[in-house]
Design a protein around this motif. Structure first.
Motif, PDB file in Angstrom:
ATOM      1  N   THR A 154      41.071  42.057  35.163  1.00 38.53           N
ATOM      2  CA  THR A 154      40.236  41.381  36.142  1.00 38.53           C
ATOM      3  C   THR A 154      38.862  41.093  35.545  1.00 38.53           C
ATOM      4  O   THR A 154      38.194  42.007  35.044  1.00 38.53           O
ATOM      5  N   THR A 155      38.438  39.835  35.607  1.00 41.48           N
ATOM      6  CA  THR A 155      37.137  39.440  35.075  1.00 41.48           C
ATOM      7  C   THR A 155      36.039  39.749  36.091  1.00 41.48           C
ATOM      8  O   THR A 155      36.299  40.049  37.259  1.00 41.48           O
ATOM      9  N   GLU A 156      34.786  39.654  35.647  1.00 41.49           N
ATOM     10  CA  GLU A 156      33.652  39.886  36.542  1.00 41.49           C
ATOM     11  C   GLU A 156      33.605  38.845  37.657  1.00 41.49           C
ATOM     12  O   GLU A 156      33.040  39.099  38.721  1.00 41.49           O
ATOM     13  N   GLY A 157      34.199  37.688  37.440  1.00 40.03           N
ATOM     14  CA  GLY A 157      34.232  36.645  38.457  1.00 40.03           C
ATOM     15  C   GLY A 157      35.371  36.773  39.451  1.00 40.03           C
ATOM     16  O   GLY A 157      35.548  35.897  40.307  1.00 40.03           O
ATOM     17  N   GLY A 158      36.149  37.852  39.355  1.00 38.26           N
ATOM     18  CA  GLY A 158      37.210  38.089  40.322  1.00 38.26           C
ATOM     19  C   GLY A 158      38.527  37.416  40.011  1.00 38.26           C
ATOM     20  O   GLY A 158      39.398  37.328  40.880  1.00 38.26           O
ATOM     21  N   LEU A 159      38.727  36.950  38.757  1.00 39.41           N
ATOM     22  CA  LEU A 159      39.999  36.350  38.351  1.00 39.41           C
ATOM     23  C   LEU A 159      40.854  37.420  37.687  1.00 39.41           C
ATOM     24  O   LEU A 159      40.417  38.085  36.745  1.00 39.41           O
ATOM     25  N   THR A 160      42.086  37.604  38.188  1.00 38.08           N
ATOM     26  CA  THR A 160      42.992  38.627  37.669  1.00 38.08           C
ATOM     27  C   THR A 160      44.167  37.983  36.945  1.00 38.08           C
ATOM     28  O   THR A 160      44.861  37.130  37.505  1.00 38.08           O
ATOM     29  N   TYR A 161      44.376  38.390  35.697  1.00 34.06           N
ATOM     30  CA  TYR A 161      45.545  38.007  34.916  1.00 34.06           C
ATOM     31  C   TYR A 161      46.551  39.153  35.022  1.00 34.06           C
ATOM     32  O   TYR A 161      46.194  40.310  34.779  1.00 34.06           O
ATOM     33  N   GLU A 162      47.795  38.826  35.359  1.00 33.33           N
ATOM     34  CA  GLU A 162      48.808  39.885  35.480  1.00 33.33           C
ATOM     35  C   GLU A 162      50.061  39.522  34.709  1.00 33.33           C
ATOM     36  O   GLU A 162      50.559  38.398  34.785  1.00 33.33           O
ATOM     37  N   LEU A 163      50.572  40.504  33.960  1.00 32.11           N
ATOM     38  CA  LEU A 163      51.859  40.393  33.285  1.00 32.11           C
ATOM     39  C   LEU A 163      52.750  41.493  33.817  1.00 32.11           C
ATOM     40  O   LEU A 163      52.362  42.673  33.826  1.00 32.11           O
ATOM     41  N   THR A 164      53.951  41.141  34.273  1.00 30.83           N
ATOM     42  CA  THR A 164      54.864  42.123  34.842  1.00 30.83           C
ATOM     43  C   THR A 164      56.301  41.684  34.620  1.00 30.83           C
ATOM     44  O   THR A 164      56.568  40.537  34.253  1.00 30.83           O
ATOM     45  N   THR A 165      57.219  42.614  34.815  1.00 28.33           N
ATOM     46  CA  THR A 165      58.633  42.266  34.906  1.00 28.33           C
ATOM     47  C   THR A 165      59.182  42.882  36.196  1.00 28.33           C
ATOM     48  O   THR A 165      58.608  43.835  36.722  1.00 28.33           O
ATOM     49  N   GLU A 166      60.279  42.345  36.686  1.00 26.69           N
ATOM     50  CA  GLU A 166      60.975  42.900  37.852  1.00 26.69           C
ATOM     51  C   GLU A 166      62.423  43.170  37.432  1.00 26.69           C
ATOM     52  O   GLU A 166      63.352  42.508  37.863  1.00 26.69           O
ATOM     53  N   LEU A 184      48.072  34.289  37.707  1.00 26.37           N
ATOM     54  CA  LEU A 184      46.613  34.269  37.820  1.00 26.37           C
ATOM     55  C   LEU A 184      46.275  34.325  39.301  1.00 26.37           C
ATOM     56  O   LEU A 184      46.821  33.549  40.087  1.00 26.37           O
ATOM     57  N   ASN A 185      45.355  35.218  39.689  1.00 25.63           N
ATOM     58  CA  ASN A 185      44.928  35.324  41.080  1.00 25.63           C
ATOM     59  C   ASN A 185      43.411  35.401  41.143  1.00 25.63           C
ATOM     60  O   ASN A 185      42.800  36.213  40.432  1.00 25.63           O
ATOM     61  N   GLN A 186      42.816  34.572  42.000  1.00 20.97           N
ATOM     62  CA  GLN A 186      41.373  34.516  42.127  1.00 20.97           C
ATOM     63  C   GLN A 186      40.930  35.105  43.461  1.00 20.97           C
ATOM     64  O   GLN A 186      41.452  34.733  44.514  1.00 20.97           O
ATOM     65  N   PHE A 187      39.958  36.028  43.407  1.00 21.09           N
ATOM     66  CA  PHE A 187      39.383  36.584  44.626  1.00 21.09           C
ATOM     67  C   PHE A 187      38.433  35.570  45.256  1.00 21.09           C
ATOM     68  O   PHE A 187      37.571  35.002  44.587  1.00 21.09           O
ATOM     69  N   VAL A 188      38.613  35.304  46.564  1.00 22.85           N
ATOM     70  CA  VAL A 188      37.747  34.394  47.308  1.00 22.85           C
ATOM     71  C   VAL A 188      37.451  35.017  48.658  1.00 22.85           C
ATOM     72  O   VAL A 188      38.134  35.947  49.099  1.00 22.85           O
TER      73      VAL A 188
END
Length: 226
Positions: A154-166, A184-188
């Motif tokens: 998660t960056t200081e600007g609230g953008l989260t990069y996620e890598l996962t498997t299911e 990619l998920n952005q906090f707003v």
């Protein structure tokens, strides 16, 4: 407490790779304080599905899939190493509105989650095992293990990069399903409502004949209620 809404699109489904599926997963998650030392976390997954030609001649189906309900008993404080964890039961209910949308089986088993945050990084693991114990006698027995490791930045600007498997392994058929997912998920924030909005790609690294193949995508909205 938060309410994720995740829309997944997959294609090349079925033995002839003709099928397509769109799934909206409604996944409310909330916690309750049991006492000063323990919390109870409830996670529900309610799938709404629209699909076409997942088997030759199967046509189109739309409706509810099977609901999965998990409960985690979790300590209120992290471990000395900073890990947050929880464990408890998971239950699958045969709520599908069409035979092609679910398993026609009741299933249950254990589930476990652990996570740790270090600076901008969050990583951990979610796992469960479901074994069927009731339902339609003509439907295949369910005996599946699900493992989901995840790595977030998660960056200081609230953008989260996620890598996962299911990853799912069927002990019944001895087959793996392994979608690898990057999002990619952005906090707003809109007024008082906090949200995360994003999406990503899913690549099916390992598929059974009934699974999708190749690339899919997802779009997600998380409503946060701290």
């Amino acid at each position: 407490t938060y309410l994720p809404l995740q829309l997944d699109f997959d294609r090349n489904i079925g033995p002839e790779d003709d099928g397509e599926r769109m799934t909206l997963n409604v996944q409310p998650l909330t916690s309750f304080e049991i006492n000063d030392d323990w919390n109870l976390i409830s996670r529900t997954i309610v799938p709404l599905i629209q699909q076409d030609d997942i088997f030759p001649g199967s046509g189109e189906q739309a409706g509810f899939g099977d609901i999965v309900q998990s409960f985690f008993f979790s300590p209120t404080k992290p471990t000395e190493d900073g890990w947050i964890w929880g464990a408890g039961p998971v239950i699958l209910a045969p709520t599908a509105t069409d035979d092609y949308l679910g398993t026609d089986k009741w299933a249950a088993g254990p589930t476990f989650v652990m996570a740790k945050t270090e600076g901008p990084w969050t990583y951990g693991l979610l796992a469960n095992h479901l074994s069927s114990f009731a339902g339609q006698s003509g439907s295949p027995h369910l005996n599946d293990t699900f493992v989901q490791p995840f790595f977030d930045y998660t960056t200081e600007g609230g953008l989260t990069y996620e890598l996962t498997t299911e990853t799912n392994y069927s002990w019944q058929t001895e087959e793996f399903s392994v979608p690898v997912i990057f999002t990619l998920n952005q906090f707003v924030q809109f007024g008082d409502q906090m949200m995360m909005i994003g999406g990503g790609l899913r690549y099916w690294a390992k598929s059974t004949d009934e699974d999708p193949e190749g690339l899919g995508f997802n779009i997600s909205i998380y409503f946060l209620f701290p």
